[in-house]
Scaffold this motif. Structure first.
Motif, PDB file in Angstrom:
ATOM      1  N   HIS A  40       0.829  -1.206   0.000  1.00 56.58           N
ATOM      2  CA  HIS A  40       0.000   0.000   0.000  1.00 56.58           C
ATOM      3  C   HIS A  40       0.865   1.258   0.000  1.00 56.58           C
ATOM      4  CE1 HIS A  40      -2.530   3.201   1.809  1.00 56.58           C
ATOM      5  NE2 HIS A  40      -3.505   2.621   1.115  1.00 56.58           N
ATOM      6  N   ALA A  41       2.002   1.228   0.719  1.00 59.73           N
ATOM      7  CA  ALA A  41       2.863   2.406   0.818  1.00 59.73           C
ATOM      8  C   ALA A  41       3.548   2.734  -0.490  1.00 59.73           C
ATOM      9  CB  ALA A  41       3.903   2.197   1.919  1.00 59.73           C
ATOM     10  N   GLN A  42       3.627   1.774  -1.407  1.00 59.87           N
ATOM     11  CA  GLN A  42       4.287   2.012  -2.689  1.00 59.87           C
ATOM     12  C   GLN A  42       3.329   2.597  -3.730  1.00 59.87           C
ATOM     13  OE1 GLN A  42       5.648  -2.092  -3.117  1.00 59.87           O
ATOM     14  NE2 GLN A  42       7.791  -1.424  -2.899  1.00 59.87           N
ATOM     15  N   LEU A  43       2.068   2.789  -3.344  1.00 59.32           N
ATOM     16  CA  LEU A  43       1.052   3.290  -4.270  1.00 59.32           C
ATOM     17  C   LEU A  43       0.548   4.644  -3.810  1.00 59.32           C
ATOM     18  CD1 LEU A  43      -0.987  -0.034  -4.611  1.00 59.32           C
ATOM     19  CD2 LEU A  43       0.734   0.839  -6.203  1.00 59.32           C
ATOM     20  N   VAL A  44       0.180   5.472  -4.769  1.00 64.05           N
ATOM     21  CA  VAL A  44      -0.403   6.789  -4.467  1.00 64.05           C
ATOM     22  C   VAL A  44      -1.609   6.999  -5.378  1.00 64.05           C
ATOM     23  CG1 VAL A  44       1.758   7.828  -3.678  1.00 64.05           C
ATOM     24  CG2 VAL A  44       1.145   7.937  -6.117  1.00 64.05           C
ATOM     25  N   ARG A  45      -2.474   7.924  -4.973  1.00 61.45           N
ATOM     26  CA  ARG A  45      -3.655   8.233  -5.781  1.00 61.45           C
ATOM     27  C   ARG A  45      -3.250   9.017  -7.023  1.00 61.45           C
ATOM     28  NH1 ARG A  45      -8.349  10.873  -2.508  1.00 61.45           N
ATOM     29  NH2 ARG A  45      -8.474   8.712  -1.807  1.00 61.45           N
ATOM     30  N   SER A  46      -3.925   8.730  -8.124  1.00 65.09           N
ATOM     31  CA  SER A  46      -3.588   9.385  -9.391  1.00 65.09           C
ATOM     32  C   SER A  46      -4.686  10.361  -9.804  1.00 65.09           C
ATOM     33  CB  SER A  46      -3.407   8.333 -10.491  1.00 65.09           C
ATOM     34  OG  SER A  46      -3.373   8.949 -11.768  1.00 65.09           O
ATOM     35  N   PRO A  47      -4.320  11.539 -10.332  1.00 63.11           N
ATOM     36  CA  PRO A  47      -5.335  12.456 -10.872  1.00 63.11           C
ATOM     37  C   PRO A  47      -5.961  11.925 -12.151  1.00 63.11           C
ATOM     38  CG  PRO A  47      -3.121  13.293 -11.282  1.00 63.11           C
ATOM     39  CD  PRO A  47      -2.967  12.106 -10.375  1.00 63.11           C
ATOM     40  N   ALA A  48      -5.395  10.853 -12.727  1.00 66.25           N
ATOM     41  CA  ALA A  48      -5.938  10.297 -13.965  1.00 66.25           C
ATOM     42  C   ALA A  48      -7.154   9.415 -13.715  1.00 66.25           C
ATOM     43  CB  ALA A  48      -4.857   9.479 -14.678  1.00 66.25           C
ATOM     44  N   ASN A  49      -7.444   9.070 -12.433  1.00 67.08           N
ATOM     45  CA  ASN A  49      -8.600   8.220 -12.137  1.00 67.08           C
ATOM     46  C   ASN A  49      -9.883   8.970 -12.497  1.00 67.08           C
ATOM     47  OD1 ASN A  49     -10.717   6.722 -10.776  1.00 67.08           O
ATOM     48  ND2 ASN A  49      -9.059   5.679  -9.685  1.00 67.08           N
ATOM     49  N   THR A  50     -10.701   8.369 -13.345  1.00 64.97           N
ATOM     50  CA  THR A  50     -11.889   9.078 -13.858  1.00 64.97           C
ATOM     51  C   THR A  50     -13.063   9.052 -12.886  1.00 64.97           C
ATOM     52  OG1 THR A  50     -12.604   7.052 -14.972  1.00 64.97           O
ATOM     53  CG2 THR A  50     -11.291   8.618 -16.257  1.00 64.97           C
ATOM     54  N   ARG A  51     -13.022   8.226 -11.835  1.00 66.47           N
ATOM     55  CA  ARG A  51     -14.118   8.202 -10.860  1.00 66.47           C
ATOM     56  C   ARG A  51     -13.834   9.249  -9.792  1.00 66.47           C
ATOM     57  NH1 ARG A  51     -18.148   4.549  -9.401  1.00 66.47           N
ATOM     58  NH2 ARG A  51     -17.343   2.919 -10.780  1.00 66.47           N
ATOM     59  N   LYS A  52     -14.504  10.405  -9.894  1.00 66.61           N
ATOM     60  CA  LYS A  52     -14.253  11.519  -8.982  1.00 66.61           C
ATOM     61  C   LYS A  52     -15.268  11.590  -7.841  1.00 66.61           C
ATOM     62  CE  LYS A  52     -11.004  12.901 -11.825  1.00 66.61           C
ATOM     63  NZ  LYS A  52      -9.585  12.695 -11.503  1.00 66.61           N
ATOM     64  N   GLN A  53     -16.495  11.090  -8.099  1.00 63.44           N
ATOM     65  CA  GLN A  53     -17.563  11.223  -7.115  1.00 63.44           C
ATOM     66  C   GLN A  53     -17.280  10.329  -5.904  1.00 63.44           C
ATOM     67  OE1 GLN A  53     -20.053  13.322  -7.560  1.00 63.44           O
ATOM     68  NE2 GLN A  53     -21.129  12.878  -5.674  1.00 63.44           N
ATOM     69  N   PRO A  54     -17.289  10.881  -4.686  1.00 65.99           N
ATOM     70  CA  PRO A  54     -17.083  10.039  -3.495  1.00 65.99           C
ATOM     71  C   PRO A  54     -18.192   8.991  -3.387  1.00 65.99           C
ATOM     72  CG  PRO A  54     -16.909  12.378  -2.964  1.00 65.99           C
ATOM     73  CD  PRO A  54     -17.450  12.298  -4.350  1.00 65.99           C
ATOM     74  N   ARG A  55     -17.852   7.835  -2.862  1.00 65.87           N
ATOM     75  CA  ARG A  55     -18.854   6.779  -2.729  1.00 65.87           C
ATOM     76  C   ARG A  55     -18.666   6.054  -1.405  1.00 65.87           C
ATOM     77  NH1 ARG A  55     -16.770   1.695  -5.545  1.00 65.87           N
ATOM     78  NH2 ARG A  55     -14.555   2.067  -5.914  1.00 65.87           N
ATOM     79  N   ASP A  56     -19.696   5.337  -1.014  1.00 61.60           N
ATOM     80  CA  ASP A  56     -19.677   4.589   0.237  1.00 61.60           C
ATOM     81  C   ASP A  56     -18.849   3.324   0.042  1.00 61.60           C
ATOM     82  OD1 ASP A  56     -20.131   3.304   2.611  1.00 61.60           O
ATOM     83  OD2 ASP A  56     -22.305   3.528   2.578  1.00 61.60           O
ATOM     84  N   LEU A  57     -17.769   3.207   0.808  1.00 58.63           N
ATOM     85  CA  LEU A  57     -16.851   2.078   0.648  1.00 58.63           C
ATOM     86  C   LEU A  57     -17.030   1.022   1.724  1.00 58.63           C
ATOM     87  CD1 LEU A  57     -13.578   4.059  -0.200  1.00 58.63           C
ATOM     88  CD2 LEU A  57     -15.119   2.908  -1.801  1.00 58.63           C
ATOM     89  N   ARG A  58     -18.086   1.116   2.547  1.00 55.56           N
ATOM     90  CA  ARG A  58     -18.221   0.179   3.656  1.00 55.56           C
ATOM     91  C   ARG A  58     -18.415  -1.259   3.182  1.00 55.56           C
ATOM     92  NH1 ARG A  58     -22.793   3.228   7.051  1.00 55.56           N
ATOM     93  NH2 ARG A  58     -23.486   3.580   4.911  1.00 55.56           N
ATOM     94  N   GLU A  59     -19.249  -1.451   2.164  1.00 50.23           N
ATOM     95  CA  GLU A  59     -19.478  -2.808   1.683  1.00 50.23           C
ATOM     96  C   GLU A  59     -18.217  -3.371   1.031  1.00 50.23           C
ATOM     97  OE1 GLU A  59     -22.687  -5.285  -1.070  1.00 50.23           O
ATOM     98  OE2 GLU A  59     -23.038  -3.175  -0.557  1.00 50.23           O
ATOM     99  N   LEU A  60     -17.512  -2.525   0.230  1.00 52.90           N
ATOM    100  CA  LEU A  60     -16.261  -2.967  -0.384  1.00 52.90           C
ATOM    101  C   LEU A  60     -15.236  -3.325   0.685  1.00 52.90           C
ATOM    102  CD1 LEU A  60     -14.430  -3.357  -2.843  1.00 52.90           C
ATOM    103  CD2 LEU A  60     -13.924  -0.900  -2.770  1.00 52.90           C
ATOM    104  N   LYS A  61     -15.206  -2.547   1.755  1.00 49.91           N
ATOM    105  CA  LYS A  61     -14.262  -2.810   2.839  1.00 49.91           C
ATOM    106  C   LYS A  61     -14.542  -4.167   3.482  1.00 49.91           C
ATOM    107  CE  LYS A  61     -12.570  -0.741   7.158  1.00 49.91           C
ATOM    108  NZ  LYS A  61     -12.736   0.414   8.086  1.00 49.91           N
ATOM    109  N   ALA A  62     -15.812  -4.468   3.684  1.00 53.25           N
ATOM    110  CA  ALA A  62     -16.171  -5.761   4.278  1.00 53.25           C
ATOM    111  C   ALA A  62     -15.773  -6.909   3.361  1.00 53.25           C
ATOM    112  CB  ALA A  62     -17.672  -5.799   4.573  1.00 53.25           C
ATOM    113  N   LEU A  63     -15.964  -6.743   2.064  1.00 55.21           N
ATOM    114  CA  LEU A  63     -15.598  -7.793   1.109  1.00 55.21           C
ATOM    115  C   LEU A  63     -14.090  -8.022   1.088  1.00 55.21           C
ATOM    116  CD1 LEU A  63     -18.004  -6.828  -1.813  1.00 55.21           C
ATOM    117  CD2 LEU A  63     -18.183  -8.833  -0.331  1.00 55.21           C
ATOM    118  N   VAL A  64     -13.314  -6.926   1.102  1.00 57.00           N
ATOM    119  CA  VAL A  64     -11.851  -7.063   1.099  1.00 57.00           C
ATOM    120  C   VAL A  64     -11.380  -7.696   2.403  1.00 57.00           C
ATOM    121  CG1 VAL A  64      -9.671  -5.790   1.040  1.00 57.00           C
ATOM    122  CG2 VAL A  64     -11.524  -5.167  -0.522  1.00 57.00           C
TER     123      VAL A  64
END
Length: 656
Positions: A40-64
């Motif tokens: 995780h420390a070797q990765l950073v967020r990119s401005p090229a990511n086209t998904r800009k709208q914030p979203r609820d990550l609770r379900e994704l977090k549970a799956l991971v």
């Protein structure tokens, strides 16, 4: 114009075509991309990511948390001012990267947890990110419910499934319940031909045959969730609504071996009692113990009935009273009180004409009327012949409490021409209060509209109201006040009442029914149309037409018993239909009453600033202070339950 731009401009299936074109273009890019893993420390967020709208990550977090990263990220080598930083920028999969960071911080994943990634060029990152996100459709809810059912079939517990999907255990139980709806109906839901609310209503029963029968018995427009639920629970009683169920209690009923059908989708989660006969036996046994204590009172008969409605009570007579001749002192005092009452009413009328309020006169008049009633009551005594026939009825009241109705005379023994009926028909003196006759008529007009709207929503209650009216006309000579006018001449409502939520609902209900009726309104054409309709449509017609006859408009603030009984029967709550606004209420009452209402409903401190305001400003301020407070004037508030017999329910009479 490029192929992609031209496709986007065509409309219709543009999004689908654009996604296909992007995927085709990205395939060429991915042909030379390489796979790898990074922390995780070797990765950073990119401005090229086209998904800009914030979203609820609770379900994704549970799956991971439960399953780890199942899909790779898309990254490129980050550069700053053309110099490599040694980090990888996440162009697609930012949400997965975020939740891994959260899980590492919470100790659920190790710091060296390896995230799989696909490495592309920086100039290709936006196109690959867009290709991954564009056109990605969420799973249909039916597919999610099926997945949960499959996990449950594998032996997974509710808690495990809840953790895997990041939802509450109640949500899992609800979704498993929905997945158990009859397959043909569940398939309709999957194809968006049935709603979630309809599925929730059907899930109240586990009987697939009953679910299918309820669904098939109704036309498309009739399949409202409440109607489906009513069909599936018509043999049951609702725990929170049935008076006997409230009296016995779910715990006692279950201890006696009774079953409760739980409705996971109800906000109260109270469920339905299946064995009504057992419930009534339990209630009758408790009431019998209470009735046994009444023998010492000397009544001719004592009857125990756990269920008794207004129509049944109307068959009983009441012990008549006879007037005693007042002695000289009593007669003189009554004359003094009557003379003073006349003077005070004249004084109040004069003050009202001048736009003022005489608070002292109002208080004195109230005291005079109380003393008059006390003196007149002291000059009444029960008829001895009636007392010899009278008994007591032990039952359960509207609030689910045991009560005793004393002084009742059985139908076969009731005397003819009862004095009580004659007295009921006499005109009663107007109850004076802060409301003018015009305002009282407007308020009770709003209540009339609300009663109508509630009655249309409850066809089964409308049938009881109609039957009650007909039986009183045929068997009981219609003693007492009437609220249903059978000739269906809709009573005239005050113009002020034709506004607000109740009026809007009534007009909507009328338009919905009118749209169903045939154009030929002749007797033969209408009868043929009715003959072709299912019972539910006929019920709706009867409900609406019965509601049209409701007339609860009055200029006296004393609510007629017939209106009170109907309001209780339909469960009327005027807080849902009326608000004390400046225009609807406060502008039409004396300022002193306005201040008293604000002080009572909120606090005396809120009323102090209003004292210095003009009437209109004070009315608007009062309306703001009471917004959403639930306050109602007494004429619209639910009246206290009264005992029908000669004595009200006493604390010692309740077998608790």
């Amino acid at each position: 114009m490029s192929d992609l731009e031209q496709t986007a401009a065509t409309g219709g299936d543009a999004t689908q075509h654009t996604a296909q074109a992007l995927r085709t273009a990205s395939q060429a890019i991915l042909s030379h991309a390489t796979m790898g893993t990074a922390t995780h420390a070797q990765l950073v967020r990119s401005p090229a990511n086209t998904r800009k709208q914030p979203r609820d990550l609770r379900e994704l977090k549970a799956l991971v948390r439960a399953h780890g990263i199942l899909q790779n990220l898309v990254c490129y080598a980050e550069r700053r001012d053309g110099v490599p930083t040694g980090l990888l920028a996440v162009a697609a999969g930012d949400g997965r990267w975020q939740v891994v960071g959260q899980l590492i911080a919470e100790g659920d994943l190790p710091e060296d947890y390896q995230l799989p990634y696909l490495l592309v060029g920086e100039d290709e990152a936006v196109l690959v990110s867009l290709a991954e996100n564009l056109g990605r459709a969420p799973m249909h809810a039916a597919d999610i419910f099926d997945a949960m059912r499959a996990l449950a079939a594998q032996g997974r517990g509710v808690a495990d499934i809840a953790l895997a999907f990041g939802v509450g255990e109640l949500t899992v139980r609800q979704r498993l319940k929905l997945a158990n709806v009859a397959p043909r109906l569940f398939e309709l839901y999957r194809r968006d031909r049935a709603s979630y609310e309809q599925m929730a209503a059907l899930a109240v029963s586990d009987d697939h045959a009953a679910q299918l029968a309820a669904w098939d018995s109704l036309s498309d427009w009739e399949r409202q969730p409440q109607r489906l639920r009513r069909l599936l629970t018509q043999h049951c009683v609702a725990v929170g609504q049935d008076r006997v169920a409230r009296y016995v209690g779910v715990k006692a009923y279950q201890q006696a071996g009774g079953l409760v059908t739980r409705d996971l989708f109800s906000t109260q989660e109270q469920g339905y009692i299946d064995d009504v006969a057992l419930l009534d036996r339990l209630a009758h046994a408790r009431l019998e113990r209470l009735g046994a204590r009444l023998h010492k009172e000397g009544w001719r008969w004592i009857e125990v009935r756990c269920r008794v409605d207004a129509a049944a009570l109307a068959a009983y007579g009441r012990v008549r009273t006879e007037a005693l001749t007042p002695n000289a002192e009593q007669a003189a005092r009554l004359a003094q009180l009557q003379e003073r009452a006349v003077q005070l009413r004249e004084q109040l009328d004069a003050s009202a004409e001048e736009g003022e309020e005489d608070g002292a006169a109002l208080r004195e008049l109230a005291a005079v009327e109380v003393e008059q009633r006390q003196l007149r009551a002291a000059l009444q005594r029960p008829d001895r012949a009636d007392l010899a026939l009278a008994g007591a009825l032990v039952t359960v009241d509207d609030k689910g409490k045991a009560c005793v109705l004393r002084g009742l005379i059985p139908p076969q023994d009731r005397p003819q021409g009862a004095a009580g009926a004659a007295a009921e028909g006499k005109a009663k003196a107007r109850v004076r209060g802060p409301h003018s006759a015009r305002l009282t008529a407007a308020l009770t007009g709003q209540r009339t509209l609300a009663l109508r709207a509630e009655l249309v929503r409850q066809p089964e209650v409308a049938l009881r109201v109609l039957a009650h009216h007909l039986l009183r006309q045929v068997f009981y000579a219609a003693r007492g006040g009437r609220v249903v006018q059978l000739d269906v001449k809709p009573p005239q409502l005050p113009p002020e009442a034709e506004d607000g939520a109740a009026w809007t609902c009534w007009q909507t209900q009328r338009a919905a029914l009118a749209a169903l009726l045939p154009e030929d309104g002749g007797s033969a054409g209408l009868m043929a149309w009715l003959a072709a309709q299912p019972r539910t449509i006929v019920d709706d017609c009867i409900a609406f037409c019965t509601a049209c006859t409701i007339d609860g408009v009055q200029q006296d603030e004393r609510t007629p018993p017939a209106v009170t009984e109907l309001a209780r029967t339909v469960g009327l709550d005027m807080r849902k239909w009326w608000q004390p606004t400046a225009q609807a209420y406060f502008a039409h009452v004396p300022k002193a009453h306005l201040l008293a209402v604000v002080a009572q409903a909120t606090s005396p401190a809120h009323a102090v600033p209003l004292e210095r305001m003009g009437k209109q400003a004070a009315a608007e301020a009062a309306a703001r202070a009471l917004a959403d407070s639930g306050w109602l004037p007494p004429v619209l508030a639910e009246p206290e339950t009264e005992s029908v017999g000669t004595a009200a329910t006493e604390e010692g009479d309740v077998d608790e």
